[in-house]
Scaffold this motif. Sequence first.
Motif, short mmCIF file in Angstrom:
data_model
loop_
_atom_site.label_atom_id
_atom_site.label_comp_id
_atom_site.label_asym_id
_atom_site.label_seq_id
_atom_site.Cartn_x
_atom_site.Cartn_y
_atom_site.Cartn_z
N THR A 182 -1.75 -2.12 -10.00
CA THR A 182 -0.41 -1.52 -10.13
C THR A 182 -0.42 -0.29 -11.04
N ILE A 183 -1.60 0.20 -11.37
CA ILE A 183 -1.69 1.31 -12.31
C ILE A 183 -1.02 2.56 -11.72
N GLY A 184 -0.12 3.13 -12.49
CA GLY A 184 0.55 4.37 -12.07
C GLY A 184 1.62 4.24 -11.01
N LEU A 185 2.08 3.01 -10.73
CA LEU A 185 3.06 2.85 -9.66
C LEU A 185 4.48 2.67 -10.21
N ASP A 186 5.47 3.02 -9.40
CA ASP A 186 6.84 2.83 -9.85
C ASP A 186 7.26 1.37 -9.69
N VAL A 187 8.38 1.03 -10.30
CA VAL A 187 8.78 -0.38 -10.36
C VAL A 187 8.97 -0.99 -8.98
N ALA A 188 9.57 -0.24 -8.07
CA ALA A 188 9.84 -0.79 -6.74
C ALA A 188 8.55 -1.16 -6.03
N VAL A 189 7.55 -0.29 -6.12
CA VAL A 189 6.27 -0.57 -5.46
C VAL A 189 5.59 -1.76 -6.13
N LYS A 190 5.67 -1.80 -7.46
CA LYS A 190 5.08 -2.94 -8.18
C LYS A 190 5.68 -4.25 -7.70
N VAL A 191 7.00 -4.27 -7.57
CA VAL A 191 7.67 -5.49 -7.13
C VAL A 191 7.18 -5.91 -5.76
N ARG A 192 7.06 -4.94 -4.87
CA ARG A 192 6.62 -5.24 -3.51
C ARG A 192 5.19 -5.79 -3.52
N ILE A 193 4.36 -5.17 -4.34
CA ILE A 193 2.96 -5.59 -4.40
C ILE A 193 2.83 -7.00 -4.96
N ARG A 194 3.60 -7.28 -6.00
CA ARG A 194 3.55 -8.63 -6.56
C ARG A 194 3.99 -9.66 -5.54
N ALA A 195 5.06 -9.34 -4.82
CA ALA A 195 5.55 -10.28 -3.81
C ALA A 195 4.48 -10.53 -2.75
N PHE A 196 3.80 -9.46 -2.38
CA PHE A 196 2.76 -9.58 -1.35
C PHE A 196 1.62 -10.49 -1.83
N ILE A 197 1.19 -10.28 -3.05
CA ILE A 197 0.08 -11.09 -3.58
C ILE A 197 0.47 -12.56 -3.61
N LYS A 198 1.70 -12.83 -4.08
CA LYS A 198 2.15 -14.22 -4.14
C LYS A 198 2.22 -14.84 -2.75
N GLN A 199 2.67 -14.04 -1.79
CA GLN A 199 2.79 -14.56 -0.44
C GLN A 199 1.42 -14.89 0.15
N MET A 200 0.43 -14.03 -0.09
CA MET A 200 -0.91 -14.28 0.41
C MET A 200 -1.47 -15.58 -0.17
N ASN A 201 -1.22 -15.76 -1.46
CA ASN A 201 -1.71 -16.96 -2.12
C ASN A 201 -1.04 -18.20 -1.55
N ALA A 202 0.26 -18.11 -1.32
CA ALA A 202 0.99 -19.27 -0.80
C ALA A 202 0.55 -19.59 0.62
N ARG A 203 0.36 -18.55 1.43
CA ARG A 203 0.10 -18.79 2.84
C ARG A 203 -1.37 -19.12 3.13
#
Lengths: 342, 263
Positions: A182-203
């Motif tokens: 998440t280095i150098g990213l804005d908050v909205a992109v960070k949020v999306r990326i975090r959600a994606f990582i969590k989803q991959m882990n769950a699925r």
Amino acid sequence: MIIVNDLEKHYRIAKRDPGLRGAIKSLFHRKYETKKAVKGINMHINAGEMVGYIGANGAGKSTTIKMLTGILTPTSGEVKVNGIVPYENRKQNASHIGAIFGQRTQLFWDIPVRESYELLKHIYEIPQKQYEETLAEFVDVLHLGPLLGIPVRQLSLGQKMRCELAAAFLHRPKVVYLDEPTIGLDVAVKVRIRAFIKQMNARYGTTVLLTTHDMQDIEEICQRIIIIDDGNVIYDGSIQDIKSQFGEKRVIHFELEDSITECVLPEELKKVAKILPRTDEDHHNVSISFSNKDISGAEVIHSMMNQYSVADLTIADAKIETIVEEIYGRGMKGRVHHEEIH
Amino acid sequence: MIRYMKLYYLFCKQNLKVMMEYRMDFLLGVLSVMLQQFAGIFFVKIVFDHIHELNGWTFYEILFIYGIAATGRSIHHIFFDNLWTLGWQYIRPGKFDRLLIRPINPLFHFIADRLQQDGFGQLFIGIIVISTAMPHLDISWGVLEFAILVVMIIASGFIFVAINLFFATLSFWMVDSLPIVWTIFNLSDFARYPLTIYHKGIRYLLTWIIPYGFTAFYPAAYFIEGSGFEKLALLTPIIAVISCIAAYWFWNRGLRAFTSTGS
Ligand SMILES: Nc1ncnc2c1ncn2[C@@H]1O[C@H](COP(=O)(O)OP(=O)(O)OP(=O)(O)O)[C@@H](O)[C@H]1O
Ligand SMILES: [Mg+2]
């Protein structure tokens, strides 16, 4: 899933005196200096865990990850990922891991994102049907649709990072290493990326080892953190534990109605709290630090309001950020020993 | 093996697409390399306008050696050009890490990453020069001779590759070995002329240490009546195989010593 025992990595750095003379001298007579980047770390991570791997700059995080991915050969110690020794069986290890290294792209620079993915499909031998399903899913979650036709070199940092992330997970790897995603990213992109990582882990039950300097990433994604300092593990445990161990230190900031140059604590607080050094010019503000063990926040506020007329106040929460800051600080001064933390 | 051929084809397709995107670069690159080669030939021509033989070698014989060198080199130039960039484009900016976390051979990935259009200029010139010189040699060209010529040229190409790979590998220890690779590569210019015109020391160096002699002079001598090197010339493919094995072994040593870059 990941087993690391007594892992060490020493870099050999050629030393030379400054200036042209030094450069010429080093041609004939080289001096080497050994830099111990990782000094015997241990960690055991189970399948499906999401672990935050944190530490100050230069602590040895990236070096560790490079050994786990098989890029670097360790100086000594044992590494096993999914039963494979990464640096001995690079190719085998590579087929079930994914990785992101900061701002360096894993994609092909000159060709459109979609064709990069096509190449990766062949490189990782992903079955066509699985590839289509996965890609459709990623396009949806990461909003990649409009980016697929664009060459990587024309993407913005945030767009590129989303594409990177999809590339790292495309072959459904068992383990994913994310070194500062998440280095150098804005908050909205960070949020999306975090959600994606969590989803991959769950699925897919993907094991994730995440390095970051953004504590928000850690709090939202990880259940467990490993802190390293100067090549040694100084904490390994759940976020909850670290909060209750170190989080009892609290601070309350008061804004006073009147300017008070010599602020003294109320009698009943003198033993258990203290005034932090004041920084403001007009002496309206005062910050009081105390420990939850000795006194509650409510009592501190009550005593202060009895003695002074308080205009406003803020309670600084026991944030993982401040805790970690404190641990780094102590670790760097060399005062913290392994036992002290555990 | 089949998998790698398929992958190579896919990489090539992408590389060609990029090449077509930069069409002007393609044309200019090819033309400039052709011009460069012409200059070399022109120089030989001028020399032979004044003398008829150079140390017993005729103009067309020398042209033939030159042609084999150019064609062999073009194999290296077109398909293996990325070897030049190992230090400054891969290791130094940290791009090399990426190759090590892919489930394919990193050397293959590294080589397949690039196709160098400029090399085609070299290939055209090589073929033109060889076919100009061929009819003037005292040999009747049958199928067998042609087959041997092709094998020799391929072997020559792989000797270029092996030598460059060997010295590029030094980048793993010193970050960028380009100056060394460059210096060594320039030695190959010596091998475009008959080795007999040089001092014995140089001849030995170019035959047994850095075998550039086998990239042009020896294979060409095979087709030149009475050159006295016909037997040595037959070693060319064997030298190619040995060099490639040695270079690949060295490369693998380099991979183990690879220390990446900080960040
Ligand atoms: N390729 C290298 N050669 C020599 N020294 C290196 C190399 N890579 C890292 N180091 C050194 O090893 C130490 C650990 O570096 P590393 O990159 O692992 O830190 P890090 O924890 O990832 O830091 P950051 O948070 O800044 O990314 C540093 O002191 C660094 O200078
Ligand atoms: Mg790092």
